[in-house]
Design a protein around this motif. Structure first.
Motif, PDB file in Angstrom:
ATOM      1  N   GLN A  39     -36.435  35.889 -37.989  1.00 33.64           N
ATOM      2  CA  GLN A  39     -37.043  36.688 -39.038  1.00 33.64           C
ATOM      3  C   GLN A  39     -37.298  35.815 -40.247  1.00 33.64           C
ATOM      4  OE1 GLN A  39     -34.835  40.218 -40.108  1.00 33.64           O
ATOM      5  NE2 GLN A  39     -36.657  41.174 -40.971  1.00 33.64           N
ATOM      6  N   ALA A  40     -38.566  35.692 -40.608  1.00 34.47           N
ATOM      7  CA  ALA A  40     -38.964  34.964 -41.807  1.00 34.47           C
ATOM      8  C   ALA A  40     -39.049  35.951 -42.969  1.00 34.47           C
ATOM      9  CB  ALA A  40     -40.305  34.276 -41.572  1.00 34.47           C
ATOM     10  N   PRO A  41     -38.964  35.480 -44.205  1.00 33.79           N
ATOM     11  CA  PRO A  41     -39.029  36.369 -45.356  1.00 33.79           C
ATOM     12  C   PRO A  41     -40.300  37.221 -45.338  1.00 33.79           C
ATOM     13  CG  PRO A  41     -38.309  34.214 -46.041  1.00 33.79           C
ATOM     14  CD  PRO A  41     -38.702  34.091 -44.602  1.00 33.79           C
ATOM     15  N   GLY A  42     -40.118  38.524 -45.503  1.00 35.98           N
ATOM     16  CA  GLY A  42     -41.252  39.430 -45.556  1.00 35.98           C
ATOM     17  C   GLY A  42     -41.871  39.769 -44.218  1.00 35.98           C
ATOM     18  N   LYS A  43     -41.249  39.307 -43.136  1.00 36.59           N
ATOM     19  CA  LYS A  43     -41.802  39.563 -41.805  1.00 36.59           C
ATOM     20  C   LYS A  43     -40.809  40.328 -40.941  1.00 36.59           C
ATOM     21  CE  LYS A  43     -45.009  35.688 -41.597  1.00 36.59           C
ATOM     22  NZ  LYS A  43     -45.506  34.560 -40.774  1.00 36.59           N
ATOM     23  N   GLU A  44     -41.328  40.934 -39.881  1.00 39.82           N
ATOM     24  CA  GLU A  44     -40.483  41.626 -38.922  1.00 39.82           C
ATOM     25  C   GLU A  44     -39.692  40.612 -38.090  1.00 39.82           C
ATOM     26  OE1 GLU A  44     -41.183  45.457 -39.883  1.00 39.82           O
ATOM     27  OE2 GLU A  44     -40.172  44.992 -37.994  1.00 39.82           O
ATOM     28  N   ALA A  92     -37.023  30.307 -40.502  1.00 37.95           N
ATOM     29  CA  ALA A  92     -36.601  31.710 -40.392  1.00 37.95           C
ATOM     30  C   ALA A  92     -35.090  31.752 -40.249  1.00 37.95           C
ATOM     31  CB  ALA A  92     -37.252  32.375 -39.184  1.00 37.95           C
ATOM     32  N   VAL A  93     -34.559  32.962 -40.324  1.00 38.86           N
ATOM     33  CA  VAL A  93     -33.184  33.195 -39.892  1.00 38.86           C
ATOM     34  C   VAL A  93     -33.236  33.514 -38.403  1.00 38.86           C
ATOM     35  CG1 VAL A  93     -31.124  34.605 -40.132  1.00 38.86           C
ATOM     36  CG2 VAL A  93     -32.492  34.039 -42.156  1.00 38.86           C
ATOM     37  N   TYR A  94     -32.436  32.808 -37.627  1.00 40.48           N
ATOM     38  CA  TYR A  94     -32.415  32.976 -36.175  1.00 40.48           C
ATOM     39  C   TYR A  94     -31.200  33.804 -35.777  1.00 40.48           C
ATOM     40  CZ  TYR A  94     -36.285  29.784 -35.509  1.00 40.48           C
ATOM     41  OH  TYR A  94     -37.525  29.207 -35.517  1.00 40.48           O
TER      42      TYR A  94
END
Length: 123
Positions: A39-44, A92-94
């Motif tokens: 999940q990247a900032p502002g994304k699903e 992103a956060v994985y």
């Protein structure tokens, strides 16, 4: 209950590599399908890769195919994500996820989640 803990994230330059680990505890996950999402900032939160309980079958998002490899060691109750040729858009956060039965590519089908590990790829 299954607890999942990710590790291995960090800052890397474009073109570099990282290996993420997901350690499971509380119950053996040898009969669970395992997956990585990000999940990247502002994304699903989106699907990255999944591996069947046996480790034989693997699935990848088109954006990472040929660059990332998912694997598992059921004796160690651990799943890995080897990430090569990293790009800034991989930042992103994985998250590691687990579900009983077959693999799936949608986050709603997974029952257990880790807290996530940050991957940052600089250009």
């Amino acid at each position: 209950q299954v607890q999942l803990v990710e590790s291995g994230g960090g800052l890397v330059q474009a073109g570099g590599s990282l290996r993420l680990s997901c350690a499971a505890s509380g119950r053996t996950v040898s009969m669970y399908a395992m997956a990585w999402f990000r999940q990247a900032p502002g994304k699903e939160r989106g699907f990255v890769a999944a591996v069947s309980w046996s480790g034989v079958n693997t699935y990848y998002a088109d954006s990472v195919k040929g660059r990332f490899t998912i694997s598992r060691d059921n004796a160690e109750n651990t799943v890995y994500l080897q990430m090569n040729s990293l790009k800034p858009e991989d930042t992103a956060v994985y998250y590691c996820a687990a579900r009983r039965g077959r693999t799936a590519a949608t986050k709603d089908e997974y029952d257990y989640w880790g807290q996530g590990t940050q991957v940052t790829v600089s250009s």
